[in-house]
Design a protein around this motif. Structure first.
Motif, mmCIF file in Angstrom:
data_model
loop_
_atom_site.group_PDB
_atom_site.id
_atom_site.type_symbol
_atom_site.label_atom_id
_atom_site.label_comp_id
_atom_site.label_asym_id
_atom_site.label_seq_id
_atom_site.Cartn_x
_atom_site.Cartn_y
_atom_site.Cartn_z
ATOM 1 N N LEU A 451 -56.615 -75.183 26.133
ATOM 2 C CA LEU A 451 -56.175 -74.333 25.148
ATOM 3 C C LEU A 451 -56.107 -73.012 26.050
ATOM 4 C CD1 LEU A 451 -59.043 -75.869 22.754
ATOM 5 C CD2 LEU A 451 -56.887 -75.894 22.439
ATOM 6 N N GLN A 452 -57.129 -73.388 27.446
ATOM 7 C CA GLN A 452 -57.052 -72.001 28.052
ATOM 8 C C GLN A 452 -56.246 -72.186 28.354
ATOM 9 O OE1 GLN A 452 -59.382 -73.713 30.984
ATOM 10 N NE2 GLN A 452 -61.342 -72.651 30.058
ATOM 11 N N ARG A 453 -54.877 -72.783 28.340
ATOM 12 C CA ARG A 453 -53.569 -72.896 28.932
ATOM 13 C C ARG A 453 -52.086 -71.728 27.574
ATOM 14 N NH1 ARG A 453 -50.720 -77.680 30.820
ATOM 15 N NH2 ARG A 453 -48.225 -76.356 30.886
ATOM 16 N N ILE A 454 -52.926 -71.888 26.186
ATOM 17 C CA ILE A 454 -52.645 -71.412 25.329
ATOM 18 C C ILE A 454 -52.325 -69.872 25.196
ATOM 19 C CG2 ILE A 454 -52.291 -71.920 22.907
ATOM 20 C CD1 ILE A 454 -52.413 -74.076 22.681
ATOM 21 N N VAL A 455 -54.549 -69.871 25.523
ATOM 22 C CA VAL A 455 -54.794 -68.306 25.104
ATOM 23 C C VAL A 455 -54.123 -67.642 26.258
ATOM 24 C CG1 VAL A 455 -56.902 -67.145 25.891
ATOM 25 C CG2 VAL A 455 -56.828 -69.481 24.521
ATOM 26 N N ARG A 456 -53.220 -67.712 27.395
ATOM 27 C CA ARG A 456 -52.927 -67.542 28.480
ATOM 28 C C ARG A 456 -51.460 -67.001 27.679
ATOM 29 N NH1 ARG A 456 -55.757 -70.974 32.738
ATOM 30 N NH2 ARG A 456 -53.894 -72.482 32.299
#
Length: 462
Positions: A451-456
């Motif tokens: 999910l953090q990769r998607i946020v980035r």
């Protein structure tokens, strides 16, 4: 769905019998004189006996019927040569020549000292006749042998095909019955579990889904701890006997915290009353429930169904701890929807327990795609079980689509459908329309990193 009745076992046997009409006919051939003449024996002793007996028998008949000329050398027809001819027809030219030499020996014995009267034309013509008949016999015997070999091969192939067809019919009927008894897909089952609450009603719903999808006929769900299982069931289906708390399969499931089945008890030389014992585990791995299966079809007790039981139990137990399960993601990404965070954690737990993965497709929208309203249009195309997270950034948007129980092929199929939709809409592919897909396999051990990769990508709150 109409079911074709399975073919009875007598059917293939009748088919095979009708495919071999030559066997009964061959069995009746020796009943006639011609059949007896055609029935040969390949044993060397029998062949040698016929080679000697038939010409001697012809000479003996000649002595009785025509003592002055027993070989009929001066008669209108050389009757004695019928014996070598019959031998040549039955066994080929060599046996016919053997019969001819017996006739020659007979003439020499009957005409001692009269070699000057030897009938050369008589024996030359007889030998030529025997050679022609023997050659004819050899050709047709070879053709007959090839035809019989081909027929035997075709009979074997026909019998094999009949058996394979019969097994295919049985397999088709069994699959048809399974589809009739299991009308829902795994996605339907998970969709039903999403709405399930705890307590007796939730336990009854879980058992009903297990019965429909895994063909369980008799089972019960009990409250449990690491110390033991309560005898009173929360819910049950079928005729369940009283719980045996010290059953070896139940004890093994309590000790290992894993699903156990009857073959494991048999391998350990233990007798168990139950077929399956599967624990329900909380987030910390402690047991708080136990599924006990007493009856299910023999063909349903296989790895796929056991994996399905594990999957449904894990999905159900995770659903009872929604807030606790979603808390780690919500603490790190507070603007993430609670339902999306919960589904990510629950599917990560399911993937870790059953090795059945899930996928996340992040659709990145550029300014021109946002101005045309493509994120909202694609959002309306959401499938029933998918969870969607819409992130908005300063110059782009990202639509994260969580696909439960999917693989890379599932994600590629979804993107291909979007490509076709976009070409029908504007006549251009997704990239030209400003939509850029990113595919992530949900990491069972670190779903937060996904999910953090998607946020980035979205840079929505960077």
């Amino acid at each position: 769905m109409s079911s074709v009745p399975p073919q009875t076992p007598a059917g293939p046997r009748r088919a095979v019998a009708t495919a071999q009409p030559t066997a009964p006919a061959r069995a009746h051939l020796p009943a006639t004189l011609l059949g007896k003449l055609a029935a040969t024996d390949t044993r060397p002793g029998v062949m040698l006996g016929e080679t000697l007996v038939l010409p001697l028998f012809a000479i003996g008949l000649g002595l009785l019927a025509n003592p002055d000329d027993p070989l009929w050398a001066d008669a209108s027809f050389p009757w004695a040569w019928l014996a070598p001819v019959v031998l040549a027809l039955r066994y080929g030219p060599l046996t016919g020549l053997g019969g001819a030499f017996v006739l020659l020996a007979g003439w020499l014995v009957l005409n001692l000292g009269q070699l000057h009267q030897f009938p050369q034309v008589y024996f030359l013509g007889g030998l030529i006749l025997v050679m022609l008949v023997g050659e004819f016999s050899s050709v047709w015997r070879a053709r007959t042998r090839r035809a019989e070999i081909s027929q035997a091969y075709l009979d074997q192939r026909l019998e094999h095909l009949v058996r394979q067809y019969y097994l295919l019919r049985l397999s088709h009927d069994r699959l048809e019955q399974e589809l009739i008894g299991r009308p829902m897909s795994m996605r339907d089952a998970l969709a039903a579990l999403q709405k399930t609450q705890g307590g007796e009603q939730g336990a009854a719903t879980l058992l009903r889904l297990l019965a429909q999808y895994c063909q369980i006929e008799s089972a019960s769900l009990h409250a449990a701890t690491d110390d033991g299982v309560t005898t009173e069931p929360l819910a049950q289906i079928g005729q369940m006997p009283a719980l045996r708390q010290h059953d070896p399969l139940l004890t093994q499931a309590l000790e290992t915290h894993k699903l156990c089945h009857i073959s494991q008890a048999v391998a350990n030389q233990q007798h168990s009353q139950y077929l399956v014992a599967a624990p329900l585990l909380d987030l910390g791995g402690a047991i708080y429930g136990m599924l006990v299966v007493d009856e299910m079809p023999f063909f349903s007790l296989q790895d796929e169904n056991l994996q399905t039981i594990n999957l449904l139990l894990g999905y159900y137990t995770d659903g009872l701890a929604t807030h606790a399960l979603a808390a780690p993601i919500l603490d790190a990404i507070p603007y993430c929807p609670a339902d999306f965070a919960f589904e990510v954690q629950r599917l990560a737990h399911v993937s870790q327990a059953t090795q059945v993965g899930s996928m996340v497709v992040a659709l990145e929208f550029s300014i021109r795609a946002i101005e045309r309203g493509l994120p909202e249009q694609i959002l309306r195309m959401k499938r029933e079980l998918d969870e969607v997270w819409h992130l908005s950034g300063p110059d782009r948007q990202v639509l994260a689509v969580l696909m439960p129980l999917g693989s890379h092929a599932t994600a590629e199929g979804y993107i291909a459908r979007l490509e076709q939709w976009c070409e029908r809409l504007d006549g251009q592919p997704l990239a030209d329309a400003g939509v850029f897909p990113h595919v992530f396999a949900l990491d069972a051990r670190a779903p937060l990193e996904t999910l953090q990769r998607i946020v980035r990508i979205s840079d929505a709150h960077g």
